[in-house]
Scaffold this motif. Sequence first.
Motif, PDB file in Angstrom:
ATOM      1  N   ASP A   9       5.446  -6.791   2.377  1.00 37.46           N
ATOM      2  CA  ASP A   9       6.841  -7.055   2.737  1.00 37.46           C
ATOM      3  C   ASP A   9       7.688  -5.784   2.853  1.00 37.46           C
ATOM      4  O   ASP A   9       8.904  -5.863   3.007  1.00 37.46           O
ATOM      5  CB  ASP A   9       7.494  -8.057   1.778  1.00 37.46           C
ATOM      6  N   GLY A  10       7.067  -4.621   2.828  1.00 35.40           N
ATOM      7  CA  GLY A  10       7.825  -3.392   3.089  1.00 35.40           C
ATOM      8  C   GLY A  10       7.913  -3.155   4.595  1.00 35.40           C
ATOM      9  O   GLY A  10       7.366  -3.926   5.392  1.00 35.40           O
ATOM     10  N   GLN A  11       8.589  -2.080   4.966  1.00 32.75           N
ATOM     11  CA  GLN A  11       8.732  -1.771   6.410  1.00 32.75           C
ATOM     12  C   GLN A  11       7.365  -1.635   7.077  1.00 32.75           C
ATOM     13  O   GLN A  11       7.087  -2.249   8.108  1.00 32.75           O
ATOM     14  CB  GLN A  11       9.466  -0.438   6.601  1.00 32.75           C
ATOM     15  N   ILE A  12       6.517  -0.793   6.493  1.00 28.66           N
ATOM     16  CA  ILE A  12       5.203  -0.559   7.099  1.00 28.66           C
ATOM     17  C   ILE A  12       4.286  -1.756   6.839  1.00 28.66           C
ATOM     18  O   ILE A  12       3.551  -2.192   7.726  1.00 28.66           O
ATOM     19  CB  ILE A  12       4.572   0.749   6.555  1.00 28.66           C
ATOM     20  N   ARG A  31       4.744  -8.245  -4.290  1.00 28.84           N
ATOM     21  CA  ARG A  31       5.061  -8.374  -5.718  1.00 28.84           C
ATOM     22  C   ARG A  31       5.492  -9.804  -6.032  1.00 28.84           C
ATOM     23  O   ARG A  31       5.147 -10.360  -7.061  1.00 28.84           O
ATOM     24  CB  ARG A  31       6.170  -7.396  -6.081  1.00 28.84           C
ATOM     25  N   LEU A  44       0.959  -9.439  -6.483  1.00 33.00           N
ATOM     26  CA  LEU A  44       0.410  -8.289  -7.204  1.00 33.00           C
ATOM     27  C   LEU A  44       1.531  -7.304  -7.499  1.00 33.00           C
ATOM     28  O   LEU A  44       2.236  -6.853  -6.590  1.00 33.00           O
ATOM     29  CB  LEU A  44      -0.675  -7.581  -6.372  1.00 33.00           C
ATOM     30  N   ASP A  45       1.666  -6.980  -8.790  1.00 29.34           N
ATOM     31  CA  ASP A  45       2.602  -5.936  -9.203  1.00 29.34           C
ATOM     32  C   ASP A  45       1.777  -4.673  -9.429  1.00 29.34           C
ATOM     33  O   ASP A  45       0.895  -4.653 -10.298  1.00 29.34           O
ATOM     34  CB  ASP A  45       3.319  -6.360 -10.492  1.00 29.34           C
ATOM     35  N   LEU A  46       2.049  -3.646  -8.656  1.00 27.39           N
ATOM     36  CA  LEU A  46       1.251  -2.421  -8.758  1.00 27.39           C
ATOM     37  C   LEU A  46       1.396  -1.730 -10.109  1.00 27.39           C
ATOM     38  O   LEU A  46       0.586  -0.865 -10.448  1.00 27.39           O
ATOM     39  CB  LEU A  46       1.627  -1.452  -7.635  1.00 27.39           C
ATOM     40  N   ALA A  68       2.484  -0.413  -0.463  1.00 24.80           N
ATOM     41  CA  ALA A  68       3.487  -0.595  -1.526  1.00 24.80           C
ATOM     42  C   ALA A  68       3.735   0.740  -2.220  1.00 24.80           C
ATOM     43  O   ALA A  68       2.828   1.547  -2.376  1.00 24.80           O
ATOM     44  CB  ALA A  68       3.007  -1.624  -2.543  1.00 24.80           C
ATOM     45  N   ALA A  69       4.955   0.961  -2.604  1.00 30.03           N
ATOM     46  CA  ALA A  69       5.287   2.190  -3.328  1.00 30.03           C
ATOM     47  C   ALA A  69       6.668   2.044  -3.950  1.00 30.03           C
ATOM     48  O   ALA A  69       7.468   1.207  -3.526  1.00 30.03           O
ATOM     49  CB  ALA A  69       5.295   3.392  -2.383  1.00 30.03           C
ATOM     50  N   THR A  71       9.879   3.417  -3.682  1.00 25.55           N
ATOM     51  CA  THR A  71      10.467   4.214  -2.601  1.00 25.55           C
ATOM     52  C   THR A  71      11.949   4.528  -2.815  1.00 25.55           C
ATOM     53  O   THR A  71      12.572   5.107  -1.930  1.00 25.55           O
ATOM     54  CB  THR A  71      10.302   3.488  -1.244  1.00 25.55           C
ATOM     55  N   SER A 109       1.434   8.589   2.176  1.00 25.43           N
ATOM     56  CA  SER A 109       2.176   9.565   1.385  1.00 25.43           C
ATOM     57  C   SER A 109       3.315  10.102   2.249  1.00 25.43           C
ATOM     58  O   SER A 109       3.676   9.490   3.252  1.00 25.43           O
ATOM     59  CB  SER A 109       1.245  10.659   0.868  1.00 25.43           C
ATOM     60  N   TYR A 134      10.348  11.613  -6.987  1.00 28.63           N
ATOM     61  CA  TYR A 134       9.599  10.773  -6.034  1.00 28.63           C
ATOM     62  C   TYR A 134       8.465  11.592  -5.400  1.00 28.63           C
ATOM     63  O   TYR A 134       7.305  11.151  -5.355  1.00 28.63           O
ATOM     64  CB  TYR A 134      10.559  10.241  -4.979  1.00 28.63           C
ATOM     65  N   LYS A 138       4.416  10.950  -5.636  1.00 29.22           N
ATOM     66  CA  LYS A 138       3.580  10.704  -4.460  1.00 29.22           C
ATOM     67  C   LYS A 138       2.444  11.735  -4.373  1.00 29.22           C
ATOM     68  O   LYS A 138       1.325  11.402  -3.998  1.00 29.22           O
ATOM     69  CB  LYS A 138       4.430  10.734  -3.188  1.00 29.22           C
ATOM     70  N   VAL A 157       3.609  10.330   6.112  1.00 30.89           N
ATOM     71  CA  VAL A 157       4.596   9.965   7.124  1.00 30.89           C
ATOM     72  C   VAL A 157       5.979  10.398   6.634  1.00 30.89           C
ATOM     73  O   VAL A 157       6.150  10.778   5.475  1.00 30.89           O
ATOM     74  CB  VAL A 157       4.567   8.448   7.429  1.00 30.89           C
ATOM     75  N   VAL A 160      10.851   7.032   8.106  1.00 32.74           N
ATOM     76  CA  VAL A 160      10.395   5.750   8.664  1.00 32.74           C
ATOM     77  C   VAL A 160      11.599   4.853   8.952  1.00 32.74           C
ATOM     78  O   VAL A 160      12.541   4.772   8.156  1.00 32.74           O
ATOM     79  CB  VAL A 160       9.454   5.050   7.655  1.00 32.74           C
TER      80      VAL A 160
HETATM   81  N1  LIG Z   1      10.524   5.009   4.281  1.00 29.97           N
HETATM   82  C1  LIG Z   1      10.269   6.298   4.513  1.00 29.97           C
HETATM   83  O1  LIG Z   1      11.077   7.011   5.152  1.00 29.97           O
HETATM   84  C2  LIG Z   1       8.987   6.913   4.041  1.00 29.97           C
HETATM   85  C3  LIG Z   1       8.833   8.294   4.213  1.00 29.97           C
HETATM   86  C4  LIG Z   1       7.649   8.874   3.794  1.00 29.97           C
HETATM   87  C5  LIG Z   1       6.662   8.110   3.216  1.00 29.97           C
HETATM   88  N2  LIG Z   1       6.832   6.782   3.031  1.00 29.97           N
HETATM   89  C6  LIG Z   1       5.743   6.036   2.389  1.00 29.97           C
HETATM   90  O2  LIG Z   1       5.329   4.959   3.228  1.00 29.97           O
HETATM   91  C7  LIG Z   1       4.894   3.860   2.430  1.00 29.97           C
HETATM   92  C8  LIG Z   1       5.607   2.599   2.836  1.00 29.97           C
HETATM   93  O3  LIG Z   1       7.003   2.832   2.823  1.00 29.97           O
HETATM   94  P1  LIG Z   1       8.054   1.807   3.408  1.00 29.97           P
HETATM   95  O4  LIG Z   1       9.133   2.585   4.047  1.00 29.97           O
HETATM   96  O5  LIG Z   1       7.359   0.728   4.160  1.00 29.97           O
HETATM   97  O6  LIG Z   1       8.627   1.239   2.028  1.00 29.97           O
HETATM   98  P2  LIG Z   1       9.614   0.031   1.707  1.00 29.97           P
HETATM   99  O7  LIG Z   1      10.087  -0.609   2.959  1.00 29.97           O
HETATM  100  O8  LIG Z   1      10.585   0.549   0.713  1.00 29.97           O
HETATM  101  O9  LIG Z   1       8.622  -0.974   0.995  1.00 29.97           O
HETATM  102  C9  LIG Z   1       8.024  -0.668  -0.230  1.00 29.97           C
HETATM  103  C10 LIG Z   1       7.199  -1.854  -0.631  1.00 29.97           C
HETATM  104  O10 LIG Z   1       6.595  -1.572  -1.888  1.00 29.97           O
HETATM  105  C11 LIG Z   1       6.768  -2.724  -2.690  1.00 29.97           C
HETATM  106  N3  LIG Z   1       6.731  -2.433  -4.101  1.00 29.97           N
HETATM  107  C12 LIG Z   1       7.549  -1.609  -4.801  1.00 29.97           C
HETATM  108  N4  LIG Z   1       7.210  -1.647  -6.096  1.00 29.97           N
HETATM  109  C13 LIG Z   1       6.147  -2.505  -6.195  1.00 29.97           C
HETATM  110  C14 LIG Z   1       5.342  -2.951  -7.258  1.00 29.97           C
HETATM  111  N5  LIG Z   1       5.550  -2.527  -8.528  1.00 29.97           N
HETATM  112  N6  LIG Z   1       4.360  -3.813  -7.019  1.00 29.97           N
HETATM  113  C15 LIG Z   1       4.128  -4.266  -5.762  1.00 29.97           C
HETATM  114  N7  LIG Z   1       4.856  -3.869  -4.708  1.00 29.97           N
HETATM  115  C16 LIG Z   1       5.856  -3.001  -4.931  1.00 29.97           C
HETATM  116  C17 LIG Z   1       8.093  -3.289  -2.290  1.00 29.97           C
HETATM  117  O11 LIG Z   1       8.141  -4.630  -2.713  1.00 29.97           O
HETATM  118  P3  LIG Z   1       9.483  -5.299  -3.332  1.00 29.97           P
HETATM  119  O12 LIG Z   1      10.169  -5.863  -2.117  1.00 29.97           O
HETATM  120  O13 LIG Z   1       8.953  -6.334  -4.254  1.00 29.97           O
HETATM  121  O14 LIG Z   1      10.241  -4.223  -4.024  1.00 29.97           O
HETATM  122  C18 LIG Z   1       8.021  -3.134  -0.773  1.00 29.97           C
HETATM  123  O15 LIG Z   1       7.302  -4.175  -0.190  1.00 29.97           O
HETATM  124  C19 LIG Z   1       5.130   4.285   0.976  1.00 29.97           C
HETATM  125  O16 LIG Z   1       3.946   4.825   0.454  1.00 29.97           O
HETATM  126  C20 LIG Z   1       6.175   5.382   1.084  1.00 29.97           C
HETATM  127  O17 LIG Z   1       6.093   6.280  -0.007  1.00 29.97           O
HETATM  128  C21 LIG Z   1       7.980   6.159   3.440  1.00 29.97           C
END
Ligand SMILES: NC(=O)c1ccc[n+]([C@@H]2O[C@H](COP(=O)([O-])OP(=O)(O)OC[C@H]3O[C@@H](n4cnc5c(N)ncnc54)[C@H](OP(=O)(O)O)[C@@H]3O)[C@@H](O)[C@H]2O)c1
Length: 314
Positions: A9-12, A31, A44-46, A68-69, A71, A109, A134, A138, A157, A160
Amino acid sequence: MRILLLGADGQIGFELDRALAPLGRVVATTRSGRLPGGATCRALDLADLVAVRALVLDERPDWILNAAAYTRVDDAEREGDLAFRINADAPGAIGAAAAAVGARVLHYSTDYVFAGRGDRPWRENDPTDPINAYGRSKLEGETQLRAATPAHLVLRVAWVHAARGRNFLRTMRSLAAGRGELRVGDDQVGAPTPARWIAEASAHAIARLGLAVPGDPRFGTYHLAPAGSTTWYGFARAIVARAAAAGLIVRAPRVVAVSSDEFPTPARRPAWSVLDATALREVFGLALPDWSYGLDAVLGEIAAARESGQGAIP
Ligand SMILES: NC(=O)c1ccc[n+]([C@@H]2O[C@H](COP(=O)([O-])OP(=O)(O)OC[C@H]3O[C@@H](n4cnc5c(N)ncnc54)[C@H](OP(=O)(O)O)[C@@H]3O)[C@@H](O)[C@H]2O)c1
């Protein structure tokens, strides 16, 4: 192929759920145990490393994708232990469980592993030196995953954005609705990257690797980024101009370039976030177009949702 997708359910993660479908059977986790559309999935809670291992042993996937991360970059400064558990220990646990069942892992990452002053795009082997909690979490996640299994892809990446979720494009669009002027930092450089492009590139890499075994030289760490670069100010200007042209904002506010010092945050941000994606092109034949086409694609998706009567995307 059996694919286990963590963080659907995150962006990616949301985009991956769709991009991976042609490759096999996808088991998605969040989660909450709910997918964005409301359907149920495995929970699943990471932060629960025992549960992470149990799920992998139960599903015995060919590939695990960890989208999941933790973030919340600023919150990580005061919740460092939790950020490390999710961003560092969990990838280690995922890697160890993957090795136990013969699975391969794709993990994301960030450019935040670098110190953030540079004059050429970062290459994979450039020295890392994160400047916030953060980024440190990572980087440690990369290290733990590499130590746990050689059968991994780490895709770094940056910047995003997507039609849904928490991101700069959506923030600018909603601020533009109520303000005559937007002041935006012009001293941090990066390449805005659509989550959908990342998901599609990830699916492509997995299709190419298939059931590759440990020792395959294509496993490793890669930068995944579009061509070109801009600043947050440049990105904001493009968002406002193109959103106004597409009728997604009623009137275009003036966008003013300022120093990011005007907006102090708990976590410091890198000034230079441009990633060199040459290795990904050489090994996987993947090259993303200029970031500006990605902006058009995401705004097009938002406009299409509005025209179809779907209304605002969550
Ligand atoms: N966004 C950026 O600009 C960016 C830049 C560089 C790298 N990245 C990396 O790209 C990846 C994906 O990022 P994104 O932008 O798609 O992130 P995002 O939209 O913030 O989504 C993060 C996801 O991780 C989940 N999560 C957080 N804590 C959790 C836990 N304890 N157990 C299970 N799930 C959990 C969140 O679920 P909940 O809804 O339950 O919180 C959400 O689905 C990550 O590894 C991030 O570090 C992102």
